[in-house]
Design an enzyme around this catalytic site. Sequence first.
Site, mmCIF file in Angstrom:
data_model
loop_
_atom_site.group_PDB
_atom_site.id
_atom_site.type_symbol
_atom_site.label_atom_id
_atom_site.label_comp_id
_atom_site.label_asym_id
_atom_site.label_seq_id
_atom_site.Cartn_x
_atom_site.Cartn_y
_atom_site.Cartn_z
ATOM 1 N N LYS A 49 0.830 -1.185 0.000
ATOM 2 C CA LYS A 49 0.000 0.000 0.000
ATOM 3 C C LYS A 49 0.878 1.253 0.000
ATOM 4 C CE LYS A 49 -2.860 -2.523 3.273
ATOM 5 N NZ LYS A 49 -3.138 -2.633 4.728
ATOM 6 N N GLY A 50 2.148 1.088 0.371
ATOM 7 C CA GLY A 50 3.015 2.231 0.665
ATOM 8 C C GLY A 50 3.197 3.215 -0.476
ATOM 9 N N GLU A 105 7.608 2.123 -6.445
ATOM 10 C CA GLU A 105 7.755 1.571 -5.101
ATOM 11 C C GLU A 105 8.026 2.696 -4.107
ATOM 12 O OE1 GLU A 105 7.139 -0.243 -2.824
ATOM 13 O OE2 GLU A 105 8.355 -2.063 -2.779
ATOM 14 N N ASP A 106 7.612 2.514 -2.876
ATOM 15 C CA ASP A 106 7.817 3.549 -1.871
ATOM 16 C C ASP A 106 9.276 3.620 -1.426
ATOM 17 O OD1 ASP A 106 7.723 1.083 -0.593
ATOM 18 O OD2 ASP A 106 6.154 1.631 0.829
ATOM 19 N N ASP A 109 14.789 -1.099 0.822
ATOM 20 C CA ASP A 109 15.561 -1.275 2.040
ATOM 21 C C ASP A 109 16.605 -2.370 1.772
ATOM 22 O OD1 ASP A 109 16.195 -0.959 4.749
ATOM 23 O OD2 ASP A 109 14.675 -2.360 5.408
ATOM 24 N N LYS A 137 17.506 3.197 0.853
ATOM 25 C CA LYS A 137 18.484 3.186 1.946
ATOM 26 C C LYS A 137 19.668 2.343 1.475
ATOM 27 C CE LYS A 137 14.969 2.734 5.593
ATOM 28 N NZ LYS A 137 14.490 1.769 6.587
ATOM 29 N N PHE A 158 14.256 4.201 10.346
ATOM 30 C CA PHE A 158 12.930 3.719 9.973
ATOM 31 C C PHE A 158 12.024 4.924 9.759
ATOM 32 C CE2 PHE A 158 8.814 1.761 10.044
ATOM 33 C CZ PHE A 158 9.041 0.606 9.307
ATOM 34 N N ASP A 165 4.247 3.062 6.406
ATOM 35 C CA ASP A 165 3.616 2.770 7.692
ATOM 36 C C ASP A 165 4.583 2.166 8.689
ATOM 37 O OD1 ASP A 165 3.810 0.174 6.300
ATOM 38 O OD2 ASP A 165 2.686 -0.571 8.022
ATOM 39 N N ARG A 171 0.456 6.294 7.674
ATOM 40 C CA ARG A 171 0.502 6.464 6.216
ATOM 41 C C ARG A 171 0.004 7.837 5.800
ATOM 42 N NH1 ARG A 171 1.602 1.400 3.981
ATOM 43 N NH2 ARG A 171 0.670 -0.390 5.032
HETATM 44 P P1 IMP Z 1 13.000 -4.616 1.474
HETATM 45 O O1 IMP Z 1 12.470 -5.897 0.922
HETATM 46 O O2 IMP Z 1 13.859 -4.828 2.676
HETATM 47 O O3 IMP Z 1 13.699 -3.770 0.413
HETATM 48 O O4 IMP Z 1 11.770 -3.811 2.038
HETATM 49 C C1 IMP Z 1 10.894 -3.188 1.217
HETATM 50 C C2 IMP Z 1 9.592 -2.867 1.911
HETATM 51 O O5 IMP Z 1 9.739 -2.808 3.338
HETATM 52 C C3 IMP Z 1 9.082 -1.523 1.505
HETATM 53 O O6 IMP Z 1 8.274 -1.621 0.353
HETATM 54 C C4 IMP Z 1 8.319 -1.069 2.728
HETATM 55 O O7 IMP Z 1 7.012 -1.557 2.678
HETATM 56 C C5 IMP Z 1 9.056 -1.705 3.870
HETATM 57 N N1 IMP Z 1 10.024 -0.779 4.485
HETATM 58 C C6 IMP Z 1 11.368 -0.798 4.409
HETATM 59 N N2 IMP Z 1 11.936 0.195 5.085
HETATM 60 C C7 IMP Z 1 10.922 0.892 5.634
HETATM 61 C C8 IMP Z 1 10.873 2.072 6.458
HETATM 62 O O8 IMP Z 1 11.859 2.715 6.822
HETATM 63 N N3 IMP Z 1 9.615 2.474 6.800
HETATM 64 C C9 IMP Z 1 8.487 1.844 6.407
HETATM 65 N N4 IMP Z 1 8.492 0.745 5.641
HETATM 66 C C10 IMP Z 1 9.698 0.276 5.248
HETATM 67 MG MG MG Z 2 6.015 -1.357 0.335
#
Ligand code: IMP
Ligand code: MG
Length: 184
Positions: A49-50, A105-106, A109, A137, A158, A165, A171
């Site tokens: 949803k982000g 994508e939001d 990470d 990040k 974070f 969220d 959000r």
């Molecule tokens: P990844 O798979 O570790 O790259 O994480 C991606 C997803 O984790 C993003 O689409 C977000 O939904 C969530 N996410 C990662 N970091 C944050 C943060 O700092 N705040 C909120 N959601 C996050």
């Molecule tokens: Mg997301």
Amino acid sequence: MTPVPARRDDGVSEVLIAEDAIAARIRELGAEVARDYAGKDLLLICVLKGAIFFLADLMRAIELPLEIDFMAISSYGASTDSSGVVRILKDLDASIEGRDVLIVEDIIDSGLTLSYLVRTLRGRKPASLEICALLTKPDRREMDVPVRYVGFEIPDRFVIGYGLDFAERYRNLPYVGVLGGEGA
Ligand code: IMP
Ligand code: MG
């Protein structure tokens, strides 16, 4: 159940990216995407949803004909660390074969979620497949994902707001803030 906070910004320790800075950067990204995709069959895929506000603002900044579709994949539960387990919760409505696909994508990470998504969507034979992420990040990256457009590189904190969220809350903050302090 956790108690409902009194204010929507209870738990925000700091504003990291202000509303007008987000808007200005999205105008630039929209212009860049419009230049790159002129004459193409652009399909924006929003990762729920982000990325909802990012999609809504970005698509209006792209002065080209385009279509949108939505996908939901599981990433985190109520924790702030990636589980590494990725699951499709809602798939796209239509085929992407032969389309010029841009994933919206939001935040990236670890990169685990997106690398899974890219692998899955590549198998569906789009004409092209690129990523546009509002936030990244770099210090947290475990999987290398080729990101064509990035809004902002942020430190390893974070963040919440503008669609992002923590345990489904925050959000609706109009800016990107850091989670922390009282109420977090
Ligand atoms: P990844 O798979 O570790 O790259 O994480 C991606 C997803 O984790 C993003 O689409 C977000 O939904 C969530 N996410 C990662 N970091 C944050 C943060 O700092 N705040 C909120 N959601 C996050
Ligand atoms: Mg997301």
